[in-house]
Design an enzyme around this catalytic site. Structure first.
Site, PDB file in Angstrom:
ATOM      1  N   ASN A  68       3.727  26.607 -28.381  1.00 42.32           N
ATOM      2  CA  ASN A  68       2.509  25.852 -27.366  1.00 42.32           C
ATOM      3  C   ASN A  68       3.515  25.480 -26.410  1.00 42.32           C
ATOM      4  O   ASN A  68       4.695  25.211 -26.441  1.00 42.32           O
ATOM      5  CB  ASN A  68       1.473  25.152 -28.018  1.00 42.32           C
ATOM      6  CG  ASN A  68       1.988  23.966 -28.691  1.00 42.32           C
ATOM      7  OD1 ASN A  68       2.670  23.027 -27.982  1.00 42.32           O
ATOM      8  ND2 ASN A  68       1.829  23.762 -29.783  1.00 42.32           N
ATOM      9  N   ARG A  69       2.738  24.676 -25.328  1.00 43.00           N
ATOM     10  CA  ARG A  69       3.252  24.212 -24.082  1.00 43.00           C
ATOM     11  C   ARG A  69       3.552  22.703 -24.110  1.00 43.00           C
ATOM     12  O   ARG A  69       4.273  22.252 -23.116  1.00 43.00           O
ATOM     13  CB  ARG A  69       2.511  24.400 -22.873  1.00 43.00           C
ATOM     14  CG  ARG A  69       2.450  26.063 -22.566  1.00 43.00           C
ATOM     15  CD  ARG A  69       1.607  26.251 -21.171  1.00 43.00           C
ATOM     16  NE  ARG A  69       1.499  27.649 -20.871  1.00 43.00           N
ATOM     17  CZ  ARG A  69       0.742  28.321 -21.331  1.00 43.00           C
ATOM     18  NH1 ARG A  69      -0.367  28.017 -22.072  1.00 43.00           N
ATOM     19  NH2 ARG A  69       0.521  29.613 -20.827  1.00 43.00           N
TER      20      ARG A  69
END
Length: 231
Positions: A38-39
């Site tokens: 994920n970011r």
């Protein structure tokens, strides 16, 4: 890469207290060169580690894959890659700490059968079978002892308050920090965040958009408030 400088805000100090903090994403391997992730940058968790260290806590930071590093040399940093590694490390240190802050963005699912070799591009479609990872906060929340303070995070896109309250109860947290990707300048990768704190007494405290260093101080202040209430 170093993070950013921290303001010299005057705060209460508690000697001989220990805090366990998770930060960053996890990377779930598909093969040796690819992963599901994920970011998350880890900025919020590292800011919390710096803030608690500044207040005199003994800090253990369990950090997923990110190039950011804490500045304070007294912070014990344990680097992990996967959700399972983060769970095992947190389980090892959980009972030793007075405060636990689950700030990492842990993957909810991981590939069931990661390949030992790089997967070649052959088929028109490629399906990955995924299985649930352990809910670290929920699992360790079952082991929570009297006096221990547990804090969680909820990053939401819809039904934000309802989802956050559900997580608060499910994970046996003292309070949860809600943020939304719908708020400009908040959540992943930004140096700022806009949060709402919901505690298990039903209190809701909303904060304006501010630097994550200041958000960390607000969260630490709330931890002190909860600790005082538990005395």
């Amino acid at each position: 890469m170093r993070l950013f400088c921290f303001p010299q805000k005057q705060s209460s100090h508690l000697p001989n207290m220990k805090v366990l903090i998770t930060a960053g994403p996890t990377h779930e391997p598909i093969d040796p060169v690819r992963f599901v992730g994920n970011r998350s940058s880890g900025k919020m968790g590292i800011a919390l580690a710096e803030e608690f260290a500044r207040r005199g806590f003994e800090v253990t930071l369990v950090k997923g894959p990110t190039d950011l590093e804490p500045v304070n040399p007294k912070i014990l940093q344990i680097k992990v890659e996967t959700a399972q590694q983060m769970y095992e490390t947190c389980a090892q240190y959980f009972t030793l700490n007075d405060v636990i802050v689950f700030a990492a963005a842990v993957a909810d699912y991981t590939p069931r059968h990661p390949s030992a070799v790089k997967i070649k591009k052959k088929e028109e479609e490629f399906l990955i079978e995924m299985v649930k990872t352990k809910d670290i906060a929920a699992e360790l929340g079952k082991l929570k002892r009297p006096g221990q303070v547990m804090v969680g995070f909820a990053l939401e896109t819809d039904n934000e308050m309802a989802n956050a309250r559900e997580k608060l109860a499910k994970k046996n947290l003292d309070f949860i920090v809600l943020n939304s990707i719908n708020d400009k300048g908040a959540a992943f990768q930004y140096d700022t965040n806009k949060v709402t704190i919901i505690d298990n007494s039903g209190n809701v405290t909303k904060f304006d958009l501010k630097p994550k260093t200041e958000v960390a101080a607000d969260i630490a202040d709330y931890v002190f408030k909860i600790m005082e209430a538990k005395k």
